[in-house]
Write a protein that holds these residues in place. Structure first.
Motif, PDB file in Angstrom:
ATOM      1  N   ALA A 182      42.697  42.979  49.945  1.00  0.00           N
ATOM      2  CA  ALA A 182      42.328  44.390  50.101  1.00  0.00           C
ATOM      3  C   ALA A 182      42.276  45.003  48.702  1.00  0.00           C
ATOM      4  O   ALA A 182      43.189  44.821  47.896  1.00  0.00           O
ATOM      5  N   ALA A 184      47.948  33.308  61.975  1.00  0.00           N
ATOM      6  CA  ALA A 184      46.940  34.048  62.736  1.00  0.00           C
ATOM      7  C   ALA A 184      46.342  33.115  63.788  1.00  0.00           C
ATOM      8  O   ALA A 184      46.211  31.916  63.556  1.00  0.00           O
ATOM      9  N   PHE A 225      49.977  43.802  59.048  1.00  0.00           N
ATOM     10  CA  PHE A 225      51.344  43.444  59.435  1.00  0.00           C
ATOM     11  C   PHE A 225      51.417  41.920  59.525  1.00  0.00           C
ATOM     12  O   PHE A 225      50.475  41.286  60.008  1.00  0.00           O
ATOM     13  N   TRP A 226      52.541  41.380  59.070  1.00  0.00           N
ATOM     14  CA  TRP A 226      52.754  39.930  59.117  1.00  0.00           C
ATOM     15  C   TRP A 226      54.088  39.678  59.807  1.00  0.00           C
ATOM     16  O   TRP A 226      55.108  40.251  59.438  1.00  0.00           O
ATOM     17  N   LEU A 228      49.532  43.268  44.584  1.00  0.00           N
ATOM     18  CA  LEU A 228      50.619  43.208  45.572  1.00  0.00           C
ATOM     19  C   LEU A 228      50.500  41.918  46.380  1.00  0.00           C
ATOM     20  O   LEU A 228      49.396  41.484  46.711  1.00  0.00           O
ATOM     21  N   TYR A 229      51.652  41.325  46.686  1.00  0.00           N
ATOM     22  CA  TYR A 229      51.681  40.084  47.460  1.00  0.00           C
ATOM     23  C   TYR A 229      52.484  40.312  48.739  1.00  0.00           C
ATOM     24  O   TYR A 229      53.498  41.001  48.721  1.00  0.00           O
ATOM     25  N   PHE A 230      52.018  39.688  49.826  1.00  0.00           N
ATOM     26  CA  PHE A 230      52.710  39.865  51.107  1.00  0.00           C
ATOM     27  C   PHE A 230      52.955  38.522  51.791  1.00  0.00           C
ATOM     28  O   PHE A 230      52.234  37.545  51.570  1.00  0.00           O
ATOM     29  N   ALA A 231      53.974  38.533  52.664  1.00  0.00           N
ATOM     30  CA  ALA A 231      54.334  37.381  53.510  1.00  0.00           C
ATOM     31  C   ALA A 231      54.573  36.136  52.645  1.00  0.00           C
ATOM     32  O   ALA A 231      55.238  36.237  51.616  1.00  0.00           O
ATOM     33  N   TRP A 232      54.042  34.973  53.025  1.00  0.00           N
ATOM     34  CA  TRP A 232      54.390  33.759  52.273  1.00  0.00           C
ATOM     35  C   TRP A 232      53.772  33.747  50.887  1.00  0.00           C
ATOM     36  O   TRP A 232      54.244  33.036  49.999  1.00  0.00           O
ATOM     37  N   GLU A 278      56.531  42.450  58.254  1.00  0.00           N
ATOM     38  CA  GLU A 278      56.270  42.975  56.912  1.00  0.00           C
ATOM     39  C   GLU A 278      54.991  43.792  56.947  1.00  0.00           C
ATOM     40  O   GLU A 278      54.084  43.516  57.738  1.00  0.00           O
ATOM     41  N   PRO A 315      46.087  35.958  56.583  1.00  0.00           N
ATOM     42  CA  PRO A 315      45.520  36.723  57.694  1.00  0.00           C
ATOM     43  C   PRO A 315      46.623  37.480  58.441  1.00  0.00           C
ATOM     44  O   PRO A 315      47.729  36.958  58.597  1.00  0.00           O
ATOM     45  N   VAL A 316      46.319  38.689  58.883  1.00  0.00           N
ATOM     46  CA  VAL A 316      47.365  39.529  59.470  1.00  0.00           C
ATOM     47  C   VAL A 316      47.717  39.059  60.884  1.00  0.00           C
ATOM     48  O   VAL A 316      46.891  38.466  61.583  1.00  0.00           O
ATOM     49  N   TRP A 325      56.691  31.881  59.087  1.00  0.00           N
ATOM     50  CA  TRP A 325      55.639  32.889  59.216  1.00  0.00           C
ATOM     51  C   TRP A 325      54.706  32.495  60.349  1.00  0.00           C
ATOM     52  O   TRP A 325      54.282  31.339  60.444  1.00  0.00           O
ATOM     53  N   ASP A 356      42.212  48.565  46.823  1.00  0.00           N
ATOM     54  CA  ASP A 356      42.528  49.964  47.101  1.00  0.00           C
ATOM     55  C   ASP A 356      42.683  50.201  48.607  1.00  0.00           C
ATOM     56  O   ASP A 356      42.177  51.176  49.170  1.00  0.00           O
ATOM     57  N   GLN A 357      43.357  49.243  49.274  1.00  0.00           N
ATOM     58  CA  GLN A 357      43.791  49.352  50.668  1.00  0.00           C
ATOM     59  C   GLN A 357      42.670  49.230  51.691  1.00  0.00           C
ATOM     60  O   GLN A 357      42.838  49.597  52.853  1.00  0.00           O
ATOM     61  N   MET A 387      48.667  51.255  53.361  1.00  0.00           N
ATOM     62  CA  MET A 387      47.452  50.641  53.898  1.00  0.00           C
ATOM     63  C   MET A 387      47.500  50.597  55.420  1.00  0.00           C
ATOM     64  O   MET A 387      46.487  50.781  56.095  1.00  0.00           O
ATOM     65  N   GLU A 432      44.224  48.798  42.825  1.00  0.00           N
ATOM     66  CA  GLU A 432      45.197  47.959  43.532  1.00  0.00           C
ATOM     67  C   GLU A 432      44.492  46.814  44.254  1.00  0.00           C
ATOM     68  O   GLU A 432      43.524  47.041  44.968  1.00  0.00           O
ATOM     69  N   PHE A 435      47.134  38.419  50.588  1.00  0.00           N
ATOM     70  CA  PHE A 435      48.009  38.123  51.728  1.00  0.00           C
ATOM     71  C   PHE A 435      47.364  37.123  52.675  1.00  0.00           C
ATOM     72  O   PHE A 435      46.153  36.886  52.603  1.00  0.00           O
ATOM     73  N   ARG A 478      43.032  30.282  53.047  1.00  0.00           N
ATOM     74  CA  ARG A 478      44.228  30.820  53.718  1.00  0.00           C
ATOM     75  C   ARG A 478      44.526  32.251  53.284  1.00  0.00           C
ATOM     76  O   ARG A 478      45.530  32.823  53.713  1.00  0.00           O
ATOM     77  N   ALA A 491      45.161  45.565  61.099  1.00  0.00           N
ATOM     78  CA  ALA A 491      46.267  46.334  60.519  1.00  0.00           C
ATOM     79  C   ALA A 491      47.148  45.356  59.734  1.00  0.00           C
ATOM     80  O   ALA A 491      47.433  44.258  60.213  1.00  0.00           O
ATOM     81  N   ARG A 506      53.894  36.311  48.894  1.00  0.00           N
ATOM     82  CA  ARG A 506      54.984  36.964  48.152  1.00  0.00           C
ATOM     83  C   ARG A 506      56.138  35.984  47.904  1.00  0.00           C
ATOM     84  O   ARG A 506      56.680  35.911  46.788  1.00  0.00           O
ATOM     85  N   GLU A 507      56.495  35.223  48.951  1.00  0.00           N
ATOM     86  CA  GLU A 507      57.629  34.296  48.803  1.00  0.00           C
ATOM     87  C   GLU A 507      57.346  33.196  47.782  1.00  0.00           C
ATOM     88  O   GLU A 507      58.217  32.847  46.973  1.00  0.00           O
TER      89      GLU A 507
END
Lengths: 85, 149
Positions: free
Chosen positions: A58, B135, B119-120, A6-10, B48, A81-82, B132, A60-61, B53, A75, A79, A54, B117, A12-13
């Motif tokens: 994760a 952090a 979230f982005w 799974l890909y998130f934020a940039w 996002e 950093p949050v 974006w 399995d979450q 998770m 999984e 991604f 950069r 957590a 993913r883009e």
């Protein structure tokens, strides 16, 4: 071994999709191995995954480092950093 | 022990959430509400997440706070999707027998939610441009002050 990635934020883009199920080649044992293998596909993968500093992961979450063994995980999320809260 | 967490698009009712914690019999309820800042030509914030998770991480963070401060209850609600300036993003609230535990645990929860957590945040400008949010080192050091050695 099939791994849902799974890909998130940039990430993913740049890759242009939010996830995919892939058969990871035998011999790839850890998270960094998967990321290097994906980056070698070039294009958006190389752009998104070229700079490990950069990225965060994760399995399995649960957050893991790049040296975490795949160890049968189902999984892998990749991604930046949050930035919640 | 009464922990409530959620990752949701919908807004939440702060009054109702605090009333739940007030009913637990403690002497103090503390809360923090994060709101989308206005100004700087910001049209909206897009948040996002990885929903499954997010719930797991919020539960883990909440359980850690409950154990460290012997809280009577805690609530961690985090929204995702497109949020306009002024919209609530996150609610952290704690109930304890005494105020110090409630206030400290509340600060701990928001510091850890920001860094643990999934979230982005993406800023959406009035001209439609997107960026974006990176952090911040301050968030990492705020979270690190709660680490035990």
């Amino acid at each position: 071994m099939t791994l849902t990635i799974l890909y998130f934020a940039w990430v993913r883009e740049k890759i242009g999709r939010d996830g995919e199920a892939l058969d990871v080649p035998a011999g790839i044992m850890d998270v960094a191995g998967v990321v290097g293998w994906l980056a070698s596909r070039g294009g958006g993968y190389a752009e998104a995954l070229g700079d490990l500093a950069r990225l965060r992961y994760a399995l399995d979450q649960a957050f893991v480092g790049p040296d975490a063994p795949l160890d049968g995980a189902r999984e892998l999320a990749i991604f930046p950093p949050v930035t919640g809260g | 022990m009464s922990l409530r967490v959620a990752a949701q698009e919908a807004d939440f009712d702060v009054g109702a959430e605090l009333a739940r914690l007030e009913s637990l019999g403690g002497g103090g309820v503390a809360s923090f509400t994060g709101v989308v800042r206005g100004g700087d030509g910001l049209a909206a914030l897009y948040l996002e997440t990885h929903p499954a998770m997010a719930v797991r991480q919020l539960e883990a963070i909440g359980a850690e706070a409950m154990a460290r401060w012997s809280l009577l209850g805690a609530t961690l609600l985090h929204r995702h999707g497109r949020l306009a300036p002024g919209a609530r993003i996150v609610l952290v609230a704690t109930a304890a027998r005494h105020r110090a535990a409630a206030l400290e645990a509340c600060a701990f929860l928001i510091d850890w939610a920001k860094t643990r957590a999934p979230f982005w945040k993406q800023e959406i400008g009035a001209d439609g441009g997107t960026r974006w949010i990176e952090a911040r080192a301050e968030d990492d050091s705020a979270a690190a002050r709660w680490l035990r050695r």
